[in-house]
Design an enzyme around this catalytic site. Sequence first.
Site, PDB file in Angstrom:
ATOM      1  CG  ASN A   1      42.043  52.240 117.546  1.00  0.00           C
ATOM      2  OD1 ASN A   1      42.783  51.425 116.999  1.00  0.00           O
ATOM      3  ND2 ASN A   1      42.517  53.336 118.125  1.00  0.00           N
TER       4      ASN A   1
ATOM      5  CG  ASP B   1      51.144  55.306 116.560  1.00  0.00           C
ATOM      6  OD1 ASP B   1      50.218  56.112 116.494  1.00  0.00           O
ATOM      7  OD2 ASP B   1      51.355  54.538 117.514  1.00  0.00           O
TER       8      ASP B   1
END
Length: 211
Positions: free
Chosen positions: A50, A2
């Site tokens: 995603n 991340d």
Amino acid sequence: MDGNGRWASKRGLPRTAGHSAGEESLADAVRAASKRDVDYLTVFGFSTENWARPRAEVRHILGLHKKLFGRIEELNENNVRVNWIGRPFDEPGSRTPVYVQRAIRNAIEDTAKNTGMVLTVAFDYGSRSELTRAAIQLAKSGADINPENLQKHLYDPSLPPVDVLVRTSGELRISNFLLWQIKSAKIYFTERPWPDFDAIELDAAIALTKN
Ligand code: FPP
């Protein structure tokens, strides 16, 4: 992994530049981990969620997978065997473009003889999808429904339990990653965004396994 987007924004760069820096950071982490006593490194490269990101960003991240899977010489130098987990390409709803499928297949094939660290890239991966599919397959098989038999139907049943889960960029969540495999994992949280994750951080994460 991340924080690529935030890393880029902080520098006035587009998010895609953050993902590119993330890919470089991953290549460094693979090298560093393979030189330590790490047998398995599993990274979350692209989740089933995603696909909902802007098209250009998705395209960029897919291109970075091709780049990573293309680092064959480097992977072979470090005796790293490439592996992949995710929604099978022939499953209804699979969206993985053929060029990514090919890059994954080639990397697996071209590193198959390596005997060192196993690098598993989770691509088009979601833990709930993995577990639902495993449950369906187990029920269809007619075998007893128990943890040992369910394990046999995971995307890669040979992956051992996770010792340490690393989450970067101050996120204190799991996000649908390896929910079955992290049963007893220690968790290493760091404020650093993924592009700044380095060998010192890696050592601190590994140290959690020693106590
Ligand atoms: C999450 O950060 C990161 C991703 C969704 C992409 C991860 C991909 C890479 C690190 C590229 C290379 C990886 C492989 C396996 C080739 P974010 O975009 O959510 O960042 P933010 O939280 O700051 O918005």
